[in-house]
Design an enzyme around this catalytic site. Structure first.
Site, PDB file in Angstrom:
ATOM      1  N   ILE A 157       0.811  -1.225   0.000  1.00  0.00           N
ATOM      2  CA  ILE A 157       0.000   0.000   0.000  1.00  0.00           C
ATOM      3  C   ILE A 157       0.840   1.270   0.000  1.00  0.00           C
ATOM      4  O   ILE A 157       0.294   2.366  -0.032  1.00  0.00           O
ATOM      5  CB  ILE A 157      -0.960   0.032   1.210  1.00  0.00           C
ATOM      6  CG1 ILE A 157      -0.195  -0.120   2.523  1.00  0.00           C
ATOM      7  CG2 ILE A 157      -2.019  -1.051   1.083  1.00  0.00           C
ATOM      8  CD1 ILE A 157      -1.070  -0.009   3.763  1.00  0.00           C
ATOM      9  N   GLY A 160       8.497   4.045  -0.440  1.00  0.00           N
ATOM     10  CA  GLY A 160       9.265   5.270  -0.298  1.00  0.00           C
ATOM     11  C   GLY A 160      10.744   4.984  -0.248  1.00  0.00           C
ATOM     12  O   GLY A 160      11.179   3.852  -0.473  1.00  0.00           O
ATOM     13  N   GLY A 163      11.708   2.225   2.274  1.00  0.00           N
ATOM     14  CA  GLY A 163      11.289   0.853   2.041  1.00  0.00           C
ATOM     15  C   GLY A 163       9.848   0.796   1.578  1.00  0.00           C
ATOM     16  O   GLY A 163       9.442   1.591   0.730  1.00  0.00           O
ATOM     17  N   VAL A 165       5.446  -0.273   2.611  1.00  0.00           N
ATOM     18  CA  VAL A 165       4.410  -0.488   3.623  1.00  0.00           C
ATOM     19  C   VAL A 165       3.391  -1.457   3.049  1.00  0.00           C
ATOM     20  O   VAL A 165       2.928  -1.293   1.915  1.00  0.00           O
ATOM     21  CB  VAL A 165       3.716   0.829   4.018  1.00  0.00           C
ATOM     22  CG1 VAL A 165       2.627   0.558   5.063  1.00  0.00           C
ATOM     23  CG2 VAL A 165       4.719   1.834   4.555  1.00  0.00           C
ATOM     24  N   ASP A 279       9.202  16.661   8.977  1.00  0.00           N
ATOM     25  CA  ASP A 279       8.644  16.395   7.643  1.00  0.00           C
ATOM     26  C   ASP A 279       7.117  16.444   7.663  1.00  0.00           C
ATOM     27  O   ASP A 279       6.457  15.570   7.112  1.00  0.00           O
ATOM     28  CB  ASP A 279       9.123  15.037   7.126  1.00  0.00           C
ATOM     29  CG  ASP A 279       8.883  14.878   5.621  1.00  0.00           C
ATOM     30  OD1 ASP A 279       8.711  15.910   4.930  1.00  0.00           O
ATOM     31  OD2 ASP A 279       8.857  13.733   5.131  1.00  0.00           O
TER      32      ASP A 279
END
Length: 751
Positions: A157, A160, A163, A165, A279
């Site tokens: 799903i 990035g 890694g 998700v 962020d």
């Protein structure tokens, strides 16, 4: 021949006298010239004899004997259709088609070879981490795979730089979770371990998960990958904006998001935490449930603690603070800058500062806010990347090298116009809508400008942001009513005669798919106060939040004493909020002044009691204000009431100040946002009267922050608030701020 010799002598080049015969005359003597002339004559004579012999042959044989000029001509000619000139002109389209055919044929052949077992390229990829990883250090996700006889992998799903998700089902806990799979590389592992440490630290201080921070359930190593298991969340705010076709959400909904975010930043500013997210952006703020407005902050992969800053290049560009752009030291204030940018984007639908690079980013900021103060630029290591210093000491924006981009003069792209304060909201789309008056927009604009202060030292802090009038319902204006939320740590006092205090709070902030560790409302819960019960009937919800149990971030200039006096304010049927007020600061300067008293008679009171609205006195805001909290539903096209009547009363302990003989009383009511929901249908409204009593002749200013002054009474006393929530329907219903937004069930990674 002599003439030819002279010509040759004065022209340094070869002169061709016959086919295949030439000589170079430069520097030759006359004898040499005569010798060459004789040789030339002999060769010509021989050639003439050959021609005569050829003419004596039969005609057919003469054809087979090529003439001297014909010897250099090609024996066979290429097909005109294959001539380069034709291929690149008349047959140009055919040429390109042929090139494509050859290219794609080769590509297809390579692909077919790659499918075979004998492909060395494929073999090379398969050997990474025993075949579990690809060549990018990412785990090769296989849908339906079962890990450790517990987690069933459903689908990928998110992806990035860190890694991937995946959505997975936890058989042990019987719930859906999001698993963040870190790359199998040392650098990513090290950074992820910092993230785990910070998340565990936050979870330790937020055991009831009420501060709008994503909950890390556990972590483990699996096939050389660090895996972080999070609660399953829903859309991020960028997805929500996309569902509005980037037209933005209502000001009421923006307020709900703002209050939750300020509460989260207040939590991160807890001295024991002091965490900088680094962020913040719409993509990293997720809805707990697609039908509710409760949110959580995710992705602490770039985060750090104050004093442990390790990166200079942080924050996504659109939300990057000036101090980071200028290469200056940064602190928790950079997250407040990001929040200001996010809130404007949520309402307008477009990024406030959408720079293509850092220079463009700073230029866009200057368009709206003007040139940064000289005292900041004088200390900024990277100031000359964006600005140039004039001889008189002032700073101007540098001219762009390409000269193509033209910017408005500094400070002329007014936030006032971007928000449409007097023109019906962004693009005039909110004209006539309830909760979008000029007064509402002026409060919103003022809060944003305080968040976007160039100077990080004077930029508004979460503690004060939560007390801003944008979060308060006013008695004399019809603003911020039915869908507004005011659960800030307000210190509100007004005239009256009472001895008890109570605060009303809704709940919200949990995952829509996980209820683990949630404290729910207990209508019969007995508090340790002299005033009775706090009773509430709350409908079961998918997503709950609770009022926080805040270790309060002290206002600027306050120091934490060794033995602070405790002020306890009960804010929820199942929990109490304790703030530590430093005894050394209890005696603060008093400002005497008279102010007008605003009386607001509410239509619903317990036991016929007359309740006065509270009076908040500040330098900027002196309108009477009360608080309201809602718990609405996002069910499209339906009216859904999620709360019934709620009444309460609590008593706060008083603090005394003895250094000057005066006794003071301050109640810090910290009541973060309710789980207010995205209003997709018409909803019943709820009113809350919040009243606190104080001496009207004495007001206390909090040291260290010039913009706010708050009331405090002299002499020991108690504070009272009497809340009564009424569900009103019919004419008082308000159209949904998000009517028509399509909500789809597509969960977004929680980190």
């Amino acid at each position: 021949m002599h003439t030819g010799g002279e010509t040759s002598a004065c022209k340094p080049s070869s002169v061709r006298l016959a086919p295949s015969f030439s000589f170079h005359a430069a520097g030759l003597q006359m004898a040499g010239q005569m010798s060459h002339s004789h040789q030339q004559y002999s060769d010509r004579r021989q050639q003439n004899l050959n021609d005569q012999q050829a003419s004596a042959l039969p005609y057919n044989d003469q054809i087979q004997q090529p003439l001297p000029n014909q010897r250099r001509m090609p024996q066979t000619f290429r097909d005109p259709a294959t001539a380069p000139l034709r291929k690149l002109s008349v047959d140009l389209i055919k040429t390109y088609k042929h090139i494509n055919e050859v290219y794609y044929a080769k590509k297809k052949r390579r692909h077919q070879q790659g499918q075979g077992d004998d492909s060395s390229h494929k073999k090379e990829r398969k050997v990474y981490n025993d075949g579990y990883d690809d060549d990018n250090y990412d785990y090769i996700v296989k849908n339906g795979e079962k890990w450790m006889d517990r987690y069933e992998i459903d689908s990928l799903i998110g992806k990035g730089s860190f890694g991937q998700v995946v959505k997975a089902y936890d058989r042990a806990e019987q719930e859906w979770v999001a698993i963040k799979i870190i790359k199998n590389k040392k650098a990513f592992l090290n950074q992820a371990q910092i993230e785990v440490r910070l998340l565990e630290l936050m979870n330790k201080h937020d055991t009831e998960m009420k501060y709008y921070i994503v909950h890390l359930k556990r972590h483990f190593m699996f096939r050389n990958h660090l895996c972080l298991v999070f609660e399953m969340l829903s859309y991020n705010l960028y997805d929500l904006l996309r569902n509005t076709n980037f037209r933005g959400v209502s000001l009421n909904l923006t307020r709900k998001f703002a209050q939750q975010m300020c509460t989260a930043l207040l939590f991160l500013a807890t001295p024991e935490l002091s965490i900088i997210h680094c962020d913040l952006k719409p993509e990293n703020i997720l809805l707990c449930n697609p039908k509710r407005s409760a949110i959580k902050i995710v992705d602490f992969g770039s985060s750090c603690q104050l004093g442990q800053r390790i990166y200079q290049y942080i924050q996504s560009r659109f939300y990057r603070s000036p101090e980071v752009l200028l290469g200056m030291p940064y602190d928790l204030a950079i997250d407040m800058w990001s929040l200001g940018c996010i809130l404007v984007e949520m309402h307008t639908g477009e990024p406030l500062f959408s720079g293509a690079n850092e220079v463009d980013q700073m230029s866009k900021i200057v368009e709206v806010l003007g040139i940064p103060p000289a005292h900041i630029l004088d200390q900024a290591p990277k100031a000359r990347k964006f600005f140039e210093k004039m001889p008189e000491g002032t700073w101007n924006l540098k001219k762009t090298k390409d000269g193509k981009k033209e910017y408005k003069p500094p400070g002329t792209r007014k936030l006032h116009n971007l928000l449409g304060v007097e023109t019906g909201g962004p693009g005039g789309r909110r004209g006539g809508e309830s909760g979008h008056t000029v007064a509402d927009y002026l409060k919103f604009k003022d809060l944003i400008l305080r968040m976007l202060d160039y100077d990080a030292k004077t930029r508004i802090q979460p503690y004060y942001a939560l007390q801003h009038s944008f979060f308060k319902k006013t008695a004399d204006e019809g603003t911020n009513t039915s869908n507004s939320v005011s659960t800030s740590p307000a210190m509100e006092q007004s005239q009256s005669s009472g001895t008890t205090s109570s605060t009303s709070s809704s709940s919200g902030g949990s995952s829509g798919t996980s209820n683990s560790g949630r404290a729910r409302s207990d209508p019969t819960h007995q508090h340790r106060h002299s005033g009775g019960h706090f009773t509430a009937a709350v409908q079961a919800m998918d997503c709950e939040t609770h009022s926080p149990q805040v270790r309060q971030q002290f206002p600027p200039g306050w120091t934490v004493p060794e033995a602070p006096t405790q002020v306890t304010i009960e804010t929820h049927p199942v929990q109490e909020t304790t703030f530590h007020v430093p005894s050394s600061q209890q005696n603060v300067p008093h400002h005497h002044g008279n102010g007008s008293h605003h009386h607001h008679h509410h239509h619903h009171h317990h036991h016929g009691q007359h309740v006065l609205s509270n009076r908040t006195r500040t330098r900027i805001y002196n309108s009477p204000s009360t608080s309201s909290s809602t718990q609405d539903s996002m069910d499209v096209g339906h009216s859904h009431h999620s709360m019934t009547s709620l009444s309460s009363s609590t008593t706060s302990s008083s603090t005394s100040s003895s250094s000057t003989g005066n006794q003071g009383n301050q109640a810090y009511q910290n009541r973060p946002v309710a789980a207010n929901t995205l209003d997709f249908g018409q909803n019943g409204t709820m009113d809350v009267n919040l009243t606190a009593f104080s001496n009207p002749r004495q007001e206390t200013g909090i040291t260290g922050h010039p913009d706010y002054q708050y009331s405090a009474n002299t002499g020991p006393g108690h504070y009272v608030t009497e809340g009564h929530l009424t569900m009103r329907q019919g004419m008082d219903r308000e159209d949904s701020p998000m009517t028509g937004v399509c909500v789809q069930q597509s969960p977004v990674a929680s980190s």
